[in-house]
Design a protein around this motif. Structure first.
Motif, PDB file in Angstrom:
ATOM      1  N   LEU A  11     -13.641  -5.031   2.982  1.00  0.00           N
ATOM      2  CA  LEU A  11     -12.161  -4.892   1.652  1.00  0.00           C
ATOM      3  C   LEU A  11     -11.171  -5.978   2.323  1.00  0.00           C
ATOM      4  CD1 LEU A  11     -11.666  -1.264   2.342  1.00  0.00           C
ATOM      5  CD2 LEU A  11     -13.273  -2.540   0.860  1.00  0.00           C
ATOM      6  N   SER A  12     -10.135  -5.990   1.341  1.00  0.00           N
ATOM      7  CA  SER A  12      -9.131  -7.069   1.174  1.00  0.00           C
ATOM      8  C   SER A  12      -8.418  -6.507   2.317  1.00  0.00           C
ATOM      9  CB  SER A  12      -8.654  -7.738  -0.340  1.00  0.00           C
ATOM     10  OG  SER A  12      -7.998  -6.373  -0.751  1.00  0.00           O
ATOM     11  N   ARG A  13      -7.365  -7.192   2.962  1.00  0.00           N
ATOM     12  CA  ARG A  13      -6.283  -7.213   3.776  1.00  0.00           C
ATOM     13  C   ARG A  13      -5.143  -5.981   2.941  1.00  0.00           C
ATOM     14  NH1 ARG A  13      -3.131  -8.600   8.715  1.00  0.00           N
ATOM     15  NH2 ARG A  13      -1.047  -7.620   8.353  1.00  0.00           N
ATOM     16  N   GLY A  14      -4.908  -5.684   1.396  1.00  0.00           N
ATOM     17  CA  GLY A  14      -4.285  -5.139   1.191  1.00  0.00           C
ATOM     18  C   GLY A  14      -5.038  -4.142   0.816  1.00  0.00           C
ATOM     19  N   MET A  15      -6.432  -3.041   0.353  1.00  0.00           N
ATOM     20  CA  MET A  15      -7.092  -2.650   0.401  1.00  0.00           C
ATOM     21  C   MET A  15      -7.570  -1.919   2.269  1.00  0.00           C
ATOM     22  SD  MET A  15     -10.402  -3.446  -1.768  1.00  0.00           S
ATOM     23  CE  MET A  15     -10.610  -4.602  -3.556  1.00  0.00           C
ATOM     24  N   LYS A  16      -7.342  -2.759   3.130  1.00  0.00           N
ATOM     25  CA  LYS A  16      -7.637  -1.932   4.443  1.00  0.00           C
ATOM     26  C   LYS A  16      -6.332  -1.479   4.501  1.00  0.00           C
ATOM     27  CE  LYS A  16     -10.502  -5.427   6.320  1.00  0.00           C
ATOM     28  NZ  LYS A  16     -10.797  -6.101   7.474  1.00  0.00           N
ATOM     29  N   GLN A  17      -4.622  -1.312   3.664  1.00  0.00           N
ATOM     30  CA  GLN A  17      -3.624  -1.033   4.509  1.00  0.00           C
ATOM     31  C   GLN A  17      -3.676  -0.023   3.383  1.00  0.00           C
ATOM     32  OE1 GLN A  17      -2.199  -2.323   6.690  1.00  0.00           O
ATOM     33  NE2 GLN A  17      -0.126  -3.057   5.702  1.00  0.00           N
ATOM     34  N   ARG A  18      -4.300  -0.061   2.335  1.00  0.00           N
ATOM     35  CA  ARG A  18      -4.077   1.387   1.677  1.00  0.00           C
ATOM     36  C   ARG A  18      -4.965   2.349   2.232  1.00  0.00           C
ATOM     37  NH1 ARG A  18      -4.510  -1.619  -2.989  1.00  0.00           N
ATOM     38  NH2 ARG A  18      -6.495  -0.738  -3.761  1.00  0.00           N
ATOM     39  N   LEU A  19      -6.518   1.945   2.623  1.00  0.00           N
ATOM     40  CA  LEU A  19      -7.559   2.774   3.239  1.00  0.00           C
ATOM     41  C   LEU A  19      -6.801   3.273   4.797  1.00  0.00           C
ATOM     42  CD1 LEU A  19     -10.093   3.943   3.195  1.00  0.00           C
ATOM     43  CD2 LEU A  19     -10.820   2.139   5.040  1.00  0.00           C
ATOM     44  N   CYS A  20      -6.168   2.605   5.852  1.00  0.00           N
ATOM     45  CA  CYS A  20      -5.125   3.248   6.976  1.00  0.00           C
ATOM     46  C   CYS A  20      -4.186   4.703   6.501  1.00  0.00           C
ATOM     47  CB  CYS A  20      -4.815   1.939   7.046  1.00  0.00           C
ATOM     48  SG  CYS A  20      -5.954   0.882   8.256  1.00  0.00           S
ATOM     49  N   LEU A  21      -3.647   3.925   4.684  1.00  0.00           N
ATOM     50  CA  LEU A  21      -2.622   4.779   4.518  1.00  0.00           C
ATOM     51  C   LEU A  21      -3.293   6.656   4.432  1.00  0.00           C
ATOM     52  CD1 LEU A  21       0.402   5.425   4.111  1.00  0.00           C
ATOM     53  CD2 LEU A  21       0.121   4.839   1.833  1.00  0.00           C
ATOM     54  N   ALA A  22      -4.310   6.035   3.556  1.00  0.00           N
ATOM     55  CA  ALA A  22      -5.006   7.217   3.379  1.00  0.00           C
ATOM     56  C   ALA A  22      -5.764   8.312   4.823  1.00  0.00           C
ATOM     57  CB  ALA A  22      -6.291   6.213   2.990  1.00  0.00           C
ATOM     58  N   ARG A  23      -6.525   7.234   6.141  1.00  0.00           N
ATOM     59  CA  ARG A  23      -6.057   7.700   6.914  1.00  0.00           C
ATOM     60  C   ARG A  23      -5.393   8.512   7.694  1.00  0.00           C
ATOM     61  NH1 ARG A  23      -6.677   3.367  11.233  1.00  0.00           N
ATOM     62  NH2 ARG A  23      -4.355   4.102  11.448  1.00  0.00           N
ATOM     63  N   ALA A  24      -4.275   8.309   7.627  1.00  0.00           N
ATOM     64  CA  ALA A  24      -2.951   8.618   8.156  1.00  0.00           C
ATOM     65  C   ALA A  24      -3.318  10.414   7.150  1.00  0.00           C
ATOM     66  CB  ALA A  24      -1.541   8.620   7.944  1.00  0.00           C
ATOM     67  N   LEU A  25      -3.375  10.093   5.947  1.00  0.00           N
ATOM     68  CA  LEU A  25      -3.262  11.517   4.952  1.00  0.00           C
ATOM     69  C   LEU A  25      -4.570  13.211   5.350  1.00  0.00           C
ATOM     70  CD1 LEU A  25      -2.284   9.697   2.295  1.00  0.00           C
ATOM     71  CD2 LEU A  25      -0.275  11.011   3.344  1.00  0.00           C
TER      72      LEU A  25
END
Length: 315
Positions: free
Chosen positions: A133-147
């Motif tokens: 995944l791109s950096r932006g995708m990883k950031q969104r995935l980490c946000l999903a992890r927090a949810l």
């Protein structure tokens, strides 16, 4: 929803937090602003139950963070300023793993993971390995992890760090959507124009002390003292600009005059009549092309409230 009262935290001889107090009302997006090393990440880690305080009280949803960390973790989703991903897992496996860590029932984990991937616009990458995944995708995935456990409060530490402009816009819209879903959000960032557009409340921290806190517009207007006007001239030659500067400096109610390349900006006091000043300039032969107010912004407030100089008292 979030309450911080007189937090103090020391690392060896370094005082990281010095009597920090602020509150974030339910349903607001709180921008946490300050220079590097000001104490933002330390405060966020305390709220996330990852660091103890030396003194003071922090509560989330009325629960003291130090007294019942397990209950607080049920309320909080934390997105740190580093990825912390397992590269060999697929995106959906990654979220299922963290759902299990948060006690989500086995029968619900796959559905929760798929719903969150859709929410952060990664539904089509569900079977992609995290390391692809791109950096932006990883950031969104980490946000999903927090949810994954549907928290009421989100703590986002530099969520847009290193993202390109498109990815930052996507992250900003996602945070707005989360607020519409009823989340209370604390977000730290150095991208001040985006924070100003996104946040409803703001707090400034400098050298471990809160120097301003409150609703965005109130803090910005209180810090950026006086109204500013931008004046452009038909002929911005140096002699014309200097003459305009002198005319403006002699006018009562004009607090400051700044020459900024091809235009001037002035600061005027409360109750100043802008129309009278424009008429005065015309009478004095100053060739005005445009005359308009300049809105104070978060960047200006940041420069006024933080940085080198003598220690400031809290506001």
């Amino acid at each position: 929803m979030i309450s911080v009262e007189r937090l103090r935290k020391r690392y060896g001889r370094q005082l990281a937090l010095d009597d920090v107090s602020f509150a974030v009302p339910k349903g607001e997006i709180f921008g946490f602003v300050g220079p590097n090393g000001a104490g933002k990440t330390t405060t966020i880690r305390i709220l996330a139950t990852l660091a103890p305080t030396d003194s003071g009280l922090a509560t989330i949803g009325g629960i003291p963070v130090g007294d019942d960390p397990s209950a607080v973790r049920e309320l909080v989703g934390y997105m740190p300023d580093f990825f912390g991903v397992y590269d060999r897992l697929t995106a959906v496996e990654y979220l299922e793993f963290y759902a299990a860590c948060h006690g989500v029932a086995r029968s619900r984990r796959r559905r929760v993971a798929l719903e969150l991937l859709e929410l952060v616009d990664l539904g089509d990458r569900r079977d992609a390995q995290v390391d692809t995944l791109s950096r932006g995708m990883k950031q969104r995935l980490c946000l999903a992890r927090a949810l994954v456990h549907d928290p009421r409060v989100l703590l986002l530490d530099e969520p847009a760090s290193g993202l390109d402009p498109r990815a930052r816009v996507e992250m900003r819209e996602l945070v707005r959507e989360l607020r519409r879903m009823g989340k209370t959000i604390l977000v730290s960032s150095h991208i001040l124009p985006e924070l100003e557009e996104l946040c409803t409340w703001v707090g400034f921290i400098d050298r471990g002390r809160m120097v301003a806190v409150g609703p965005m517009e109130q803090v910005r207007d209180r810090v950026v003292v006086g109204r500013r006007l931008r004046i452009e001239l038909v002929q911005p030659e140096e002699s014309v600009m200097r003459n305009a500067e002198q005319v403006l400096s002699e006018r009562q109610g004009v607090l400051a005059v700044d020459l900024l390349g091809d235009h001037l900006e002035i600061t005027v006091g409360e109750g100043f009549e802008e129309a009278e000043l424009l008429a005065h300039l015309v009478r004095e032969g100053v060739p005005v092309r445009s005359f308009a107010p300049v809105a104070g912004d978060l960047s200006e407030a940041f420069m006024r409230l933080t940085g080198p100089g003598e220690e400031r008292p809290p506001r």
